[in-house]
Design an enzyme around this catalytic site. Structure first.
Site, PDB file in Angstrom:
ATOM      1  N   SER A 127      50.930  37.304  44.897  1.00  0.00           N
ATOM      2  CA  SER A 127      51.114  35.993  45.504  1.00  0.00           C
ATOM      3  C   SER A 127      52.489  35.909  46.138  1.00  0.00           C
ATOM      4  O   SER A 127      53.460  36.475  45.639  1.00  0.00           O
ATOM      5  CB  SER A 127      50.963  34.894  44.445  1.00  0.00           C
ATOM      6  OG  SER A 127      51.350  33.634  44.957  1.00  0.00           O
ATOM      7  N   SER A 128      52.573  35.176  47.233  1.00  0.00           N
ATOM      8  CA  SER A 128      53.867  34.990  47.897  1.00  0.00           C
ATOM      9  C   SER A 128      54.690  33.907  47.211  1.00  0.00           C
ATOM     10  O   SER A 128      55.896  33.780  47.466  1.00  0.00           O
ATOM     11  CB  SER A 128      53.648  34.620  49.368  1.00  0.00           C
ATOM     12  OG  SER A 128      52.897  33.414  49.457  1.00  0.00           O
ATOM     13  N   LYS A 133      52.383  37.797  39.650  1.00  0.00           N
ATOM     14  CA  LYS A 133      50.933  37.607  39.614  1.00  0.00           C
ATOM     15  C   LYS A 133      50.232  38.916  39.979  1.00  0.00           C
ATOM     16  O   LYS A 133      50.590  39.574  40.950  1.00  0.00           O
ATOM     17  CB  LYS A 133      50.515  36.507  40.578  1.00  0.00           C
ATOM     18  CG  LYS A 133      49.066  36.063  40.443  1.00  0.00           C
ATOM     19  CD  LYS A 133      48.801  34.850  41.331  1.00  0.00           C
ATOM     20  CE  LYS A 133      47.433  34.248  41.056  1.00  0.00           C
ATOM     21  NZ  LYS A 133      46.358  35.121  41.539  1.00  0.00           N
TER      22      LYS A 133
END
Length: 275
Positions: A127-128, A133
């Site tokens: 995830s950005s 994650k």
């Protein structure tokens, strides 16, 4: 429910997919039968008498594929059943692989709000905005390949069905779809093995804790205390968040030694234990 070892679970996956090796071998033999020399509709009109056998032999020599001349060239010219058979086996493989990948995604879900029984190797930033994650990206890739193979199988089925009389004008889409299924499925299997399966690890402490605190252990007590009493114990365990062992001992239903034998993890998973 009832406990199962990871070894049993993954061993089942191996056997489940291993069965399809035999099915693929059978299907591959079917497509080795060719109609070379059939000319227009299978009658061989205007063909040299030795052309068919000679070309089949030469193709086998060049390709290394044991192709043989079909016994009935008219039938072989119009019948696409071998391609349907191969596509069906590829779909069977895809369905099983996708199911396994669904399991891997579920078993690795977490680490806090899911099952978290296994860890998949991280292959990209998940995830950005959420640091650390880990997404099950490789199983998801294989899921998508499986969807494609299942769709290709429907295309091949309809194309084979759409032939008329002695000819089938839709073999190009059959070959195109088969080629996609074969190449993409092979690539999917390779990346699943290399980038996922080889790096899976088990959360041993979590697994042991989940088994020892599971209300499902009450199932193993049926032969000792009966279904009705075992049901009451399971309900109380869930309501009080206490273990099956603590409740059974507190109620005096079984001794600690009897519980040790009844709740032996090897016995619970169907493995032999010393008497």
């Amino acid at each position: 429910a009832t406990p199962l070892t990871l070894g049993q679970e993954f061993g089942t996956y191996a056997r489940m997919l291993g069965e399809d090796e035999d099915r693929l071998a059978e299907a591959s033999m079917l497509i080795c039968e060719i109609n070379m020399g059939a000319t227009a509709i299978g009658t061989g009109i205007a063909s040299h008498p030795g052309f068919s056998d000679g070309v089949c032999k030469r193709i086998a020599e060049i390709s290394g594929v044991p192709v043989v001349r079909a016994a009935d060239l008219i039938e072989a010219t119009q019948d696409c059943g071998a391609f349907v058979q191969l596509s069906g086996v590829l779909k069977r493989v895809a369905v099983k692989l996708s199911k396994v990948c669904n399991d891997l995604r579920l078993l690795s879900s977490g680490p806090q709000a899911g099952l978290g029984e296994i860890n998949l190797p991280p292959r990209q930033a998940g995830s950005s905005i959420m640091p650390g994650k880990v997404n099950p990206v490789i199983p998801e890739v294989v899921n998508q390949i499986a969807f494609e193979v299942i769709g290709n199988d429907m295309t091949i089925t309809m194309a084979a069905e759409a032939g008329q009389l002695q000819l089938n004008a839709f073999e190009p889409i059959i070959f195109f779809s088969l080629h996609k299924s074969l190449t993409h499925l092979a690539a999917g299997c390779a990346t699943l093995e290399t980038n996922c399966i080889a790096g899976i690890s088990a959360n041993r402490d979590r697994l042991l804790r989940m088994v020892e605190t599971s209300a499902g252990l009450a199932t193993a007590l049926n032969p000792k205390i009966g279904y009705q009493v075992a049901s009451e114990v399971a309900r109380e365990a869930l309501a009080s968040q206490r273990s099956i062992r603590d409740i059974v001992i507190a109620k005096g239903l079984m001794s600690a030694e009897e519980l040790d034998r009844a709740l032996n993890l090897s016995a619970l998973t169907g493995q032999k234990v010393p008497a």
